[in-house]
Scaffold this motif. Structure first.
Motif, PDB file in Angstrom:
ATOM      1  N   ASN A 152       0.843  -1.111  -0.047  1.00 20.42           N
ATOM      2  CA  ASN A 152      -0.120  -0.102   0.048  1.00 20.42           C
ATOM      3  C   ASN A 152       0.819   1.146  -0.029  1.00 20.42           C
ATOM      4  O   ASN A 152       0.299   2.433  -0.280  1.00 20.42           O
ATOM      5  CB  ASN A 152      -0.945  -0.023   1.149  1.00 20.42           C
ATOM      6  CG  ASN A 152      -2.157  -1.017   1.153  1.00 20.42           C
ATOM      7  OD1 ASN A 152      -2.539  -1.173   0.009  1.00 20.42           O
ATOM      8  ND2 ASN A 152      -2.576  -1.704   2.130  1.00 20.42           N
ATOM      9  N   PHE A 153       2.046   1.122   0.438  1.00 19.22           N
ATOM     10  CA  PHE A 153       3.042   2.281   0.628  1.00 19.22           C
ATOM     11  C   PHE A 153       3.792   2.633  -0.750  1.00 19.22           C
ATOM     12  O   PHE A 153       4.076   3.634  -1.141  1.00 19.22           O
ATOM     13  CB  PHE A 153       4.197   1.940   1.649  1.00 19.22           C
ATOM     14  CG  PHE A 153       3.681   2.154   2.957  1.00 19.22           C
ATOM     15  CD1 PHE A 153       3.440   3.360   3.415  1.00 19.22           C
ATOM     16  CD2 PHE A 153       3.296   1.016   3.759  1.00 19.22           C
ATOM     17  CE1 PHE A 153       3.272   3.264   4.963  1.00 19.22           C
ATOM     18  CE2 PHE A 153       3.057   1.042   4.773  1.00 19.22           C
ATOM     19  CZ  PHE A 153       2.828   2.489   5.663  1.00 19.22           C
ATOM     20  N   ALA A 162      15.310   3.524   2.953  1.00 18.71           N
ATOM     21  CA  ALA A 162      15.344   2.885   1.878  1.00 18.71           C
ATOM     22  C   ALA A 162      15.258   3.948   0.478  1.00 18.71           C
ATOM     23  O   ALA A 162      16.140   3.601  -0.443  1.00 18.71           O
ATOM     24  CB  ALA A 162      14.443   1.774   1.799  1.00 18.71           C
ATOM     25  N   SER A 163      14.794   4.912   0.381  1.00 14.86           N
ATOM     26  CA  SER A 163      14.362   5.752  -0.780  1.00 14.86           C
ATOM     27  C   SER A 163      15.325   6.821  -0.529  1.00 14.86           C
ATOM     28  O   SER A 163      15.452   7.431  -1.906  1.00 14.86           O
ATOM     29  CB  SER A 163      12.885   6.152  -0.723  1.00 14.86           C
ATOM     30  OG  SER A 163      12.884   7.033   0.487  1.00 14.86           O
ATOM     31  N   GLY A 164      15.653   7.256   0.329  1.00 20.24           N
ATOM     32  CA  GLY A 164      16.497   8.516   0.626  1.00 20.24           C
ATOM     33  C   GLY A 164      15.556   9.902   0.585  1.00 20.24           C
ATOM     34  O   GLY A 164      15.979  11.057   0.548  1.00 20.24           O
ATOM     35  N   ALA A 182      13.384  -3.725  -1.488  1.00 21.72           N
ATOM     36  CA  ALA A 182      13.151  -3.833  -2.634  1.00 21.72           C
ATOM     37  C   ALA A 182      12.194  -3.255  -3.607  1.00 21.72           C
ATOM     38  O   ALA A 182      12.345  -2.973  -4.702  1.00 21.72           O
ATOM     39  CB  ALA A 182      12.483  -5.362  -2.649  1.00 21.72           C
ATOM     40  N   SER A 183      11.566  -2.216  -2.771  1.00 21.55           N
ATOM     41  CA  SER A 183      10.442  -1.289  -3.454  1.00 21.55           C
ATOM     42  C   SER A 183      11.266   0.277  -3.756  1.00 21.55           C
ATOM     43  O   SER A 183      10.230   1.117  -4.156  1.00 21.55           O
ATOM     44  CB  SER A 183       9.150  -1.355  -2.476  1.00 21.55           C
ATOM     45  OG  SER A 183       8.649  -2.567  -2.533  1.00 21.55           O
ATOM     46  N   ALA A 184      12.290   0.333  -3.327  1.00 23.93           N
ATOM     47  CA  ALA A 184      12.889   1.697  -3.046  1.00 23.93           C
ATOM     48  C   ALA A 184      12.571   2.594  -4.477  1.00 23.93           C
ATOM     49  O   ALA A 184      12.241   3.777  -4.622  1.00 23.93           O
ATOM     50  CB  ALA A 184      14.319   1.829  -2.727  1.00 23.93           C
TER      51      ALA A 184
END
Length: 303
Positions: free
Chosen positions: A158-159, A228-230, A296-298
């Motif tokens: 969902n994110f 994870a994404s920064g 894994a989703s970054a």
């Protein structure tokens, strides 16, 4: 919806998993409803990787399938013996669909249900999905078919693919979840359990409560995504009324805003923090952690 907070010992889990078999080859297509959704498309991908024939039930498919048009059901079910059933939320169509499927020769159904089916007061009056899941579970149990029920916690995806992605990209997630926690489950785990139940022996009559291995508050989840994404992201807790008012101001109907707020309410009330044993019981391994999902989703938060 939520679930009983059951935990099994390692010995019990290993024993249950040992009764499962390798996937059975089949010439009959497995019908996947919701085949373009979060869990459904992952189920389709995994089945195809196994060399299993798959039929996606969708209005754009051939033959076309429309939940609300019962004249499309028979063609979708033609020659099918196994179904992954993702119900249409807010509608009581699972029972007539399962009854029709049984008459047309379906033998096995794996139902995607939800948390809280067996927890009184879990869903608010505005949450129409609750009735869908309660009646759906009753329908498959009454059907005479081999059945397996999956009750996942909140999808981690969902994110990155759903409700929360736009807010994450905007840098601020505003929800009426308070400081409650949820044991988010990776849709990859849901799909792997579903495929096991669709293709192996040993899952008939099982209700798998599916969660991740730990519970996170929304602030915790946002922190993992930031790492994870920064991206700089913050969580802003709102009251139920504040949230509904904001959504209405954005053009939502009052009914839709209330339903969304009530869907989040169990997190605030502490009903979604429990850990479940469904993934290890079905697969013989631990559930994926939220940090693995975030890593894994970054890319979804960098575009």
């Amino acid at each position: 919806m939520t679930k009983h907070l059951t935990e099994q010992s390692t010995t019990s889990t290993t024993k249950h998993r040992a009764t499962h078999s390798a996937p059975h080859p089949t010439k009959h297509p497995i019908l996947v409803t919701g085949g373009t959704g979060k869990s459904g498309r992952r189920v389709v991908s995994r089945l195809r990787a196994l060399g299993t024939p798959v039929r996606i039930a969708a209005r754009s498919a051939e033959p076309p399938f429309d939940w609300r048009d019962r004249t499309t059901w028979d063609a979708a079910l033609d020659g099918v013996r196994t179904v992954y059933l993702v119900p249409l939320d807010g509608e009581l169509l699972t029972r007539p669909f399962v009854e029709r499927a049984a008459r047309l020769g379906v033998e096995r159904v794996v139902l995607l249900s939800g948390r809280g089916v067996d927890v009184p007061g879990y869903s608010g009056e505005a949450n129409s999905a609750g009735a869908t899941h309660v009646d759906g579970e009753s329908a498959v149990r009454d059907s005479g078919l081999a059945w397996t029920i999956l009750r996942p916690a909140w999808f981690a995806q969902n994110f990155s693919e759903g409700f929360f992605r736009d807010a994450i990209l905007a840098g601020e997630l505003r929800l009426p979840a308070g400081d409650g926690a949820a044991s988010f489950v990776d849709a990859e785990d849901i799909a792997e359990v579903a495929v096991a139940a669709l293709t192996e022996d040993g899952h008939t009559g099982q209700t798998y409560e599916l969660s991740g291995p730990r519970a996170l508050t929304m602030a915790d989840a946002v922190a993992e995504i930031s790492r994870a994404s920064g991206r700089a992201i913050r969580y802003v807790p709102l009251s139920h009324r504040e949230f509904v008012t904001e959504l209405i101001g954005l053009g939502w109907s009052a009914a839709e805003a209330e339903e969304y707020a009530e869907a989040v309410g169990p997190i605030r009330r502490g009903l979604d923090a429990g850990l479940s044993d469904g993934v290890p019981r079905a697969l013989g391994r631990p559930a994926r952690d939220f940090s693995e999902y975030a890593d894994a989703s970054a890319k979804a938060w960098r575009d």
